[in-house]
Design a protein around this motif. Structure first.
Motif, PDB file in Angstrom:
ATOM      1  N   ARG A 142       0.823  -1.193  -0.048  1.00  0.00           N
ATOM      2  CA  ARG A 142       0.115   0.040  -0.107  1.00  0.00           C
ATOM      3  C   ARG A 142       1.063   1.404  -0.024  1.00  0.00           C
ATOM      4  N   TYR A 143       1.704   1.406   0.781  1.00  0.00           N
ATOM      5  CA  TYR A 143       2.656   2.631   0.846  1.00  0.00           C
ATOM      6  C   TYR A 143       3.975   2.554   0.150  1.00  0.00           C
TER       7      TYR A 143
ATOM      8  N   ASP B 141       0.404   6.891  -0.329  1.00  0.00           N
ATOM      9  CA  ASP B 141      -0.503   6.014   0.073  1.00  0.00           C
ATOM     10  C   ASP B 141      -1.318   5.362  -1.344  1.00  0.00           C
ATOM     11  N   ARG B 142      -1.287   4.383  -1.787  1.00  0.00           N
ATOM     12  CA  ARG B 142      -1.739   3.888  -3.145  1.00  0.00           C
ATOM     13  C   ARG B 142      -3.317   3.701  -2.954  1.00  0.00           C
ATOM     14  N   SER B 143      -3.581   3.678  -1.577  1.00  0.00           N
ATOM     15  CA  SER B 143      -5.482   3.585  -1.682  1.00  0.00           C
ATOM     16  C   SER B 143      -6.007   4.691  -1.718  1.00  0.00           C
ATOM     17  N   ASP B 144      -5.512   5.868  -1.551  1.00  0.00           N
ATOM     18  CA  ASP B 144      -6.111   7.165  -1.808  1.00  0.00           C
ATOM     19  C   ASP B 144      -5.179   8.144  -2.771  1.00  0.00           C
TER      20      ASP B 144
ATOM     21  N   ALA C 245      -3.908  -3.458   6.992  1.00  0.00           N
ATOM     22  CA  ALA C 245      -3.338  -2.289   7.420  1.00  0.00           C
ATOM     23  C   ALA C 245      -4.538  -1.724   8.458  1.00  0.00           C
TER      24      ALA C 245
ATOM     25  N   SER D 260      -8.388  -1.866   6.725  1.00  0.00           N
ATOM     26  CA  SER D 260      -8.655  -1.683   5.492  1.00  0.00           C
ATOM     27  C   SER D 260      -8.014  -3.020   4.826  1.00  0.00           C
ATOM     28  N   THR D 261      -8.039  -3.215   3.684  1.00  0.00           N
ATOM     29  CA  THR D 261      -7.374  -4.333   2.999  1.00  0.00           C
ATOM     30  C   THR D 261      -6.670  -3.879   1.659  1.00  0.00           C
ATOM     31  N   ALA D 262      -5.195  -3.933   1.495  1.00  0.00           N
ATOM     32  CA  ALA D 262      -4.585  -3.615   0.435  1.00  0.00           C
ATOM     33  C   ALA D 262      -4.136  -5.046  -0.342  1.00  0.00           C
ATOM     34  N   THR D 263      -4.016  -5.072  -1.330  1.00  0.00           N
ATOM     35  CA  THR D 263      -3.762  -6.155  -2.158  1.00  0.00           C
ATOM     36  C   THR D 263      -2.611  -6.248  -2.800  1.00  0.00           C
TER      37      THR D 263
END
Length: 344
Positions: free
Chosen positions: A8-9, A28-31, A303, A311-314
Motif C-alpha cells: 500500500r505505501y 498511499d496507493r489506496s487514496d 493495514a 482496510s485491505t490492500a492487495t
C-alpha cells in the motif's frame, strides 16, 4: 526507495531520522495522497511498545500532528501521519538564524497551545525541540506550528519504561530531573519550551553554557519583546520544577500581548516554503499484464486504521501453472489411448 510497504505505501524518500525510526515521504496507493511515515525495525520489545504508544496518541488539535494508520510486515512496522510541508523550526533556524522576537512569541504561543492539549490528555511529551516542531508552508505570513514525535511521550497513568536513574530525551532540552530519571511531569516540557525559545532568539544550536543572559538585548523597537522573552526563558528553565510556570496556560498568559503585536518597522522577512510541492507526487505504474490469459489473484495485507477499523490492500500473486499441467496430462492420456487402439 520505490519499495511498496504492505502492498500500500510506496516509499519515496527519507525525510529525517530519529531515535525511534526513520521518517519517509510515502505515497498511499489506496487514496493517492502523499503522507509521512515512520518506520521502525522491531529491534526489541521496549522500542516496539514505545512505537505502539506513539501511534496511539491521537490528539485532535490544530497544532499537533496526529497519526493516521499503521501496518506491519515481517520485522518492521510503519505508521503514517499527515505530511507537513514547511519543514521544521530547526530548518528555519538553519536557514535564517535568529528569528524576530514577534515570530518567536507566535511560535512559542502555538507550541504552548499544543502542550495544553497534550497535558490535558494526561501525556508528557518529553522531547520538545526544534526538530519536532513542524511548520505549515505559510510563506511570509503568520507561521503555523505543529508538534510531532511522541516516540518517548509517556501517559502519566501508565507504567514507565525506564528504571532507576536512567534518563531519556534529547540533551540540551532535558531538565535536570529528566536527566536523573525523575517521574514525568508536564513542567519538564515547559523547561524544554524555555530552551527552544532561547535557541530561536540566538539562532543556533545551544551549548551547556547558553543561559538567558547569553541573549543580547539591543535598543531597537524589538528590544522590549526580546527582554520579555528572555524573562520567560529564565522562569521556565529554573532547576527546581516548583519554581517554573505551573502550566502551559500560565506561560501563554505571559506572552499574550507580545503575540498581538504588529510587525515592527524593518522586521526581517522569514519565509516558510513548501518543501514538498504537489508536483512531486509520482505517477502510479500500470498493473502488469495478466499471464496465461488469467487475471492475477490477490492476497490481502491488513493495514490498521484508527478506531480498530481495518482496510485491505492487495499484493499481486503469480497465477497458478495448474491449467498448463492439466493440458499436458490430457494430451498424454489421449496419446496412450490412441496407441492402445492401434495395437489392439
Amino acid at each position: 526507495m520505490g519499495e511498496v510497504f504492505a502492498g500500500r505505501y510506496e516509499l519515496l524518500d527519507p525525510v529525517a531520522t530519529g531515535g525511534m525510526g526513520t521518517i519517509w515521504r510515502v505515497l498511499d496507493r489506496s487514496d493517492g495522497q502523499l503522507k509521512a511515515a515512520k518506520i521502525l525495525r522491531q529491534s526489541d520489545a521496549a522500542s516496539l511498545l514505545r512505537f505502539v504508544r506513539e501511534q496511539s496518541v491521537r490528539i485532535d488539535h490544530t497544532h499537533v500532528v496526529t497519526p493516521l494508520s499503521w501496518a506491519g510486515v515481517d520485522d518492521r512496522v510503519l505508521f503514517t501521519m499527515p505530511l507537513v510541508h514547511g519543514g521544521s523550526v530547526a530548518d528555519l533556524l538553519h536557514e535564517h538564524g535568529a528569528l524576530p522576537p514577534r515570530w518567536v512569541a507566535v511560535l512559542t504561543d502555538q507550541l504552548l497551545q499544543a502542550l495544553e492539549a497534550v497535558h490535558a490528555a494526561g501525556i508528557v511529551h518529553r522531547d520538545v525541540k526544534p526538530g519536532n516542531l513542524l511548520l505549515e508552508p505559510t510563506g511570509t505570513r503568520t507561521p503555523h506550528l505543529r508538534l510531532t514525535d511522541f516516540g518517548i511521550a509517556v501517559p502519566l497513568d501508565q507504567p514507565r519504561m525506564t528504571h532507576g536513574a536512567q534518563g531519556i530525551g534529547t540533551p540540551g532540552y532535558m531538565p535536570p530531573e529528566q536527566w536523573h530519571g525523575g517521574d514525568p511531569d508536564p513542567r519538564s516540557d515547559l523547561y524544554a519550551v524555555g530552551r527552544v525559545v532561547l535557541e530561536m532568539l540566538l539562532g543556533r544550536r545551544l551549548t551547556d553554557d547558553d543561559q538567558p543572559a547569553t541573549v543580547r538585548i539591543g535598543s531597537d523597537p524589538s528590544a522590549t519583546a526580546t527582554r520579555r522573552l528572555v524573562e520567560l526563558v529564565a522562569h521556565a528553565t529554573q532547576v527546581d520544577p516548583a519554581d517554573r510556570p505551573a502550566t502551559a496556560t500560565q506561560m501563554r498568559a505571559a506572552l499574550a500581548d507580545l503575540v498581538a503585536l504588529p510587525p515592527p518597522p524593518g522586521e526581517p522577512v522569514v519565509d516558510v516554503p513548501d518543501r514538498f510541492p504537489a508536483a512531486t507526487v509520482p505517477d502510479l505504474p500500470p498493473p502488469p499484464p495478466p499471464r496465461h490469459g488469467l487475471a492475477p489473484t490477490a492476497a490481502p495485507t491488513i493495514a490498521f486504521q484508527p478506531g480498530g477499523q481495518t482496510s485491505t490492500a492487495t499484493a499481486a500473486v503469480r497465477p497458478s501453472a495448474l491449467p498448463g499441467a492439466l493440458l499436458l496430462l490430457v494430451g498424454l492420456v489421449g496419446l496412450v489411448l490412441a496407441t492402445w487402439l492401434l495395437l489392439g
